[in-house]
Scaffold this motif. Structure first.
Motif, PDB file in Angstrom:
ATOM      1  N   GLN A  75       0.826  -1.211   0.000  1.00 56.87           N
ATOM      2  CA  GLN A  75       0.000   0.000   0.000  1.00 56.87           C
ATOM      3  C   GLN A  75       0.861   1.263   0.000  1.00 56.87           C
ATOM      4  OE1 GLN A  75      -3.316  -0.049   2.853  1.00 56.87           O
ATOM      5  NE2 GLN A  75      -2.731  -2.176   3.235  1.00 56.87           N
ATOM      6  N   GLY A  76       2.119   1.119   0.337  1.00 56.26           N
ATOM      7  CA  GLY A  76       3.039   2.245   0.371  1.00 56.26           C
ATOM      8  C   GLY A  76       3.210   2.798   1.771  1.00 56.26           C
ATOM      9  N   MET A  77       4.368   3.394   2.000  1.00 57.99           N
ATOM     10  CA  MET A  77       4.698   3.914   3.327  1.00 57.99           C
ATOM     11  C   MET A  77       3.764   5.052   3.744  1.00 57.99           C
ATOM     12  SD  MET A  77       6.435   3.387   6.033  1.00 57.99           S
ATOM     13  CE  MET A  77       7.707   2.245   5.559  1.00 57.99           C
ATOM     14  N   ASP A  78       3.336   5.893   2.795  1.00 58.14           N
ATOM     15  CA  ASP A  78       2.421   6.984   3.155  1.00 58.14           C
ATOM     16  C   ASP A  78       1.122   6.452   3.749  1.00 58.14           C
ATOM     17  OD1 ASP A  78       4.235   8.904   2.334  1.00 58.14           O
ATOM     18  OD2 ASP A  78       3.290   9.208   0.367  1.00 58.14           O
ATOM     19  N   THR A  79       0.596   5.394   3.157  1.00 57.34           N
ATOM     20  CA  THR A  79      -0.638   4.782   3.675  1.00 57.34           C
ATOM     21  C   THR A  79      -0.394   4.159   5.042  1.00 57.34           C
ATOM     22  OG1 THR A  79      -1.490   4.379   1.459  1.00 57.34           O
ATOM     23  CG2 THR A  79      -2.411   3.029   3.237  1.00 57.34           C
ATOM     24  N   LEU A  80       0.727   3.457   5.193  1.00 52.28           N
ATOM     25  CA  LEU A  80       1.039   2.854   6.491  1.00 52.28           C
ATOM     26  C   LEU A  80       1.190   3.926   7.568  1.00 52.28           C
ATOM     27  CD1 LEU A  80       3.514   0.023   5.496  1.00 52.28           C
ATOM     28  CD2 LEU A  80       1.215  -0.237   6.414  1.00 52.28           C
ATOM     29  N   LEU A  81       1.878   4.998   7.240  1.00 49.34           N
ATOM     30  CA  LEU A  81       2.036   6.081   8.218  1.00 49.34           C
ATOM     31  C   LEU A  81       0.691   6.698   8.568  1.00 49.34           C
ATOM     32  CD1 LEU A  81       5.292   7.803   6.951  1.00 49.34           C
ATOM     33  CD2 LEU A  81       5.007   6.401   9.005  1.00 49.34           C
ATOM     34  N   SER A  82      -0.179   6.844   7.592  1.00 50.18           N
ATOM     35  CA  SER A  82      -1.522   7.361   7.850  1.00 50.18           C
ATOM     36  C   SER A  82      -2.286   6.426   8.788  1.00 50.18           C
ATOM     37  CB  SER A  82      -2.280   7.523   6.528  1.00 50.18           C
ATOM     38  OG  SER A  82      -3.611   7.910   6.757  1.00 50.18           O
ATOM     39  N   HIS A  83      -2.155   5.129   8.569  1.00 46.90           N
ATOM     40  CA  HIS A  83      -2.824   4.151   9.449  1.00 46.90           C
ATOM     41  C   HIS A  83      -2.277   4.235  10.871  1.00 46.90           C
ATOM     42  CE1 HIS A  83      -4.127   1.357   5.904  1.00 46.90           C
ATOM     43  NE2 HIS A  83      -4.806   2.486   5.943  1.00 46.90           N
ATOM     44  N   VAL A  84      -0.980   4.453  10.994  1.00 41.73           N
ATOM     45  CA  VAL A  84      -0.390   4.576  12.328  1.00 41.73           C
ATOM     46  C   VAL A  84      -0.896   5.851  13.005  1.00 41.73           C
ATOM     47  CG1 VAL A  84       1.749   4.915  13.627  1.00 41.73           C
ATOM     48  CG2 VAL A  84       1.684   3.245  11.788  1.00 41.73           C
ATOM     49  N   VAL A  85      -0.826   6.966  12.312  1.00 48.08           N
ATOM     50  CA  VAL A  85      -1.202   8.260  12.903  1.00 48.08           C
ATOM     51  C   VAL A  85      -2.698   8.325  13.209  1.00 48.08           C
ATOM     52  CG1 VAL A  85      -1.353  10.743  12.443  1.00 48.08           C
ATOM     53  CG2 VAL A  85       0.746   9.495  11.896  1.00 48.08           C
ATOM     54  N   ASP A  86      -3.524   7.893  12.274  1.00 48.06           N
ATOM     55  CA  ASP A  86      -4.973   8.003  12.442  1.00 48.06           C
ATOM     56  C   ASP A  86      -5.587   6.817  13.187  1.00 48.06           C
ATOM     57  OD1 ASP A  86      -4.844  10.351  10.965  1.00 48.06           O
ATOM     58  OD2 ASP A  86      -5.246   9.324   9.072  1.00 48.06           O
ATOM     59  N   GLY A  87      -4.835   5.735  13.261  1.00 52.67           N
ATOM     60  CA  GLY A  87      -5.399   4.496  13.789  1.00 52.67           C
ATOM     61  C   GLY A  87      -6.091   3.765  12.646  1.00 52.67           C
ATOM     62  N   PHE A  88      -6.110   2.460  12.712  1.00 49.18           N
ATOM     63  CA  PHE A  88      -6.718   1.669  11.641  1.00 49.18           C
ATOM     64  C   PHE A  88      -7.065   0.303  12.192  1.00 49.18           C
ATOM     65  CE2 PHE A  88      -6.599  -1.111   7.921  1.00 49.18           C
ATOM     66  CZ  PHE A  88      -7.421  -0.413   7.046  1.00 49.18           C
ATOM     67  N   GLY A  89      -8.323  -0.113  12.045  1.00 48.62           N
ATOM     68  CA  GLY A  89      -8.737  -1.392  12.616  1.00 48.62           C
ATOM     69  C   GLY A  89      -8.486  -1.377  14.114  1.00 48.62           C
ATOM     70  N   GLY A  90      -7.728  -2.326  14.612  1.00 48.75           N
ATOM     71  CA  GLY A  90      -7.392  -2.379  16.033  1.00 48.75           C
ATOM     72  C   GLY A  90      -6.188  -1.537  16.405  1.00 48.75           C
ATOM     73  N   MET A  91      -5.549  -0.913  15.401  1.00 50.63           N
ATOM     74  CA  MET A  91      -4.367  -0.092  15.649  1.00 50.63           C
ATOM     75  C   MET A  91      -4.805   1.244  16.245  1.00 50.63           C
ATOM     76  SD  MET A  91      -1.047   0.227  15.089  1.00 50.63           S
ATOM     77  CE  MET A  91       0.226   1.361  14.661  1.00 50.63           C
ATOM     78  N   PRO A  92      -4.340   1.541  17.461  1.00 48.36           N
ATOM     79  CA  PRO A  92      -4.718   2.824  18.074  1.00 48.36           C
ATOM     80  C   PRO A  92      -3.969   3.984  17.403  1.00 48.36           C
ATOM     81  CG  PRO A  92      -3.195   1.649  19.488  1.00 48.36           C
ATOM     82  CD  PRO A  92      -3.502   0.734  18.342  1.00 48.36           C
ATOM     83  N   PRO A  93      -4.544   5.195  17.443  1.00 51.59           N
ATOM     84  CA  PRO A  93      -3.848   6.343  16.871  1.00 51.59           C
ATOM     85  C   PRO A  93      -2.428   6.474  17.428  1.00 51.59           C
ATOM     86  CG  PRO A  93      -6.083   6.947  17.462  1.00 51.59           C
ATOM     87  CD  PRO A  93      -5.838   5.559  18.007  1.00 51.59           C
ATOM     88  N   TYR A  94      -1.522   6.778  16.543  1.00 54.06           N
ATOM     89  CA  TYR A  94      -0.100   6.929  16.847  1.00 54.06           C
ATOM     90  C   TYR A  94       0.517   5.656  17.418  1.00 54.06           C
ATOM     91  CZ  TYR A  94      -0.445  11.832  15.735  1.00 54.06           C
ATOM     92  OH  TYR A  94      -0.641  13.014  15.064  1.00 54.06           O
ATOM     93  N   GLY A  95      -0.168   4.544  17.305  1.00 55.52           N
ATOM     94  CA  GLY A  95       0.379   3.293  17.817  1.00 55.52           C
ATOM     95  C   GLY A  95       0.785   3.414  19.274  1.00 55.52           C
ATOM     96  N   LEU A  96       0.099   4.266  19.999  1.00 50.28           N
ATOM     97  CA  LEU A  96       0.359   4.549  21.414  1.00 50.28           C
ATOM     98  C   LEU A  96       1.694   5.260  21.645  1.00 50.28           C
ATOM     99  CD1 LEU A  96      -0.971   1.253  23.049  1.00 50.28           C
ATOM    100  CD2 LEU A  96      -2.162   3.436  22.760  1.00 50.28           C
ATOM    101  N   CYS A  97       2.234   5.876  20.606  1.00 49.55           N
ATOM    102  CA  CYS A  97       3.479   6.640  20.741  1.00 49.55           C
ATOM    103  C   CYS A  97       3.218   8.058  20.233  1.00 49.55           C
ATOM    104  CB  CYS A  97       4.617   5.991  19.967  1.00 49.55           C
ATOM    105  SG  CYS A  97       6.198   6.833  20.249  1.00 49.55           S
ATOM    106  N   MET A  98       2.655   8.874  21.080  1.00 50.90           N
ATOM    107  CA  MET A  98       2.253  10.225  20.688  1.00 50.90           C
ATOM    108  C   MET A  98       3.427  11.131  20.348  1.00 50.90           C
ATOM    109  SD  MET A  98      -0.833   9.828  20.650  1.00 50.90           S
ATOM    110  CE  MET A  98      -2.304   9.186  21.363  1.00 50.90           C
ATOM    111  N   ASP A  99       4.619  10.802  20.822  1.00 54.74           N
ATOM    112  CA  ASP A  99       5.773  11.660  20.553  1.00 54.74           C
ATOM    113  C   ASP A  99       6.712  11.091  19.488  1.00 54.74           C
ATOM    114  OD1 ASP A  99       6.616   9.567  22.190  1.00 54.74           O
ATOM    115  OD2 ASP A  99       8.027  10.799  23.316  1.00 54.74           O
TER     116      ASP A  99
END
Length: 119
Positions: A75-99
Motif C-alpha cells: 500500500q506504500g509507506m504513506d498509507t502505512l504512516l496514515s494508518h499509524v497516525v490516524d489508527g486503523f482497525g485495532g491499531m490505536p492512533p499513533y500506535g500509542l506513541c504520541m511523541d
C-alpha cells in the motif's frame, strides 16, 4: 488435458514450498523476543508496539511475519504512516506513541516487517 494442467500446478506448489519463510512456531518465537538493535527504537518498540505485534492473538501482524506485512507494505509507506497516525482497525492512533516521528514509525515498520536471515 487434465494431465497438462496438473503437472504445472504441482511444479508451482513444489517451488513455492521451497521458498517458504520460517515455520509458524519459529515466527512466534522470534516475534516474542525480537528487539530493534537501536536502543531508542527498542525503547519505543517495547513500550508501544511489542504488546500487539509479538502475539498472534491480537490480530496485528507479527513482527517478522513477512507474509502478513507484504500486503500492507504494498500500500506504500504513506498509507502505512496514515494508518499509524490516524489508527486503523485495532491499531490505536499513533500506535500509542504520541511523541514518535514519522521517521521513527518508518524504521519500526521496517523492523517489524522483516524476518532476519539465518547467519
Amino acid at each position: 488435458m487434465l494431465k497438462h494442467l496438473l503437472l504445472p500446478a504441482l511444479l508451482i506448489l513444489t517451488l513455492a514450498g521451497c521458498q517458504q519463510g520460517p515455520d509458524r512456531a519459529a515466527l512466534e518465537q522470534y516475534a516474542s523476543t525480537a528487539m530493534p538493535a537501536d536502543t531508542e527504537l527498542a525503547d519505543i518498540y517495547q513500550r508501544s508496539c511489542q504488546a500487539c505485534h509479538s502475539r498472534g492473538s491480537t490480530g496485528a501482524p507479527l513482527t517478522g511475519d513477512e507474509a502478513a506485512w507484504e500486503p500492507r507494505l504494498e500500500q506504500g509507506m504513506d498509507t502505512l504512516l496514515s494508518h499509524v497516525v490516524d489508527g486503523f482497525g485495532g491499531m490505536p492512533p499513533y500506535g500509542l506513541c504520541m511523541d514518535c516521528s514519522a521517521s521513527e514509525f518508518e524504521h519500526l515498520i521496517a523492523f517489524m516487517s522483516h524476518y532476519p536471515e539465518a547467519p
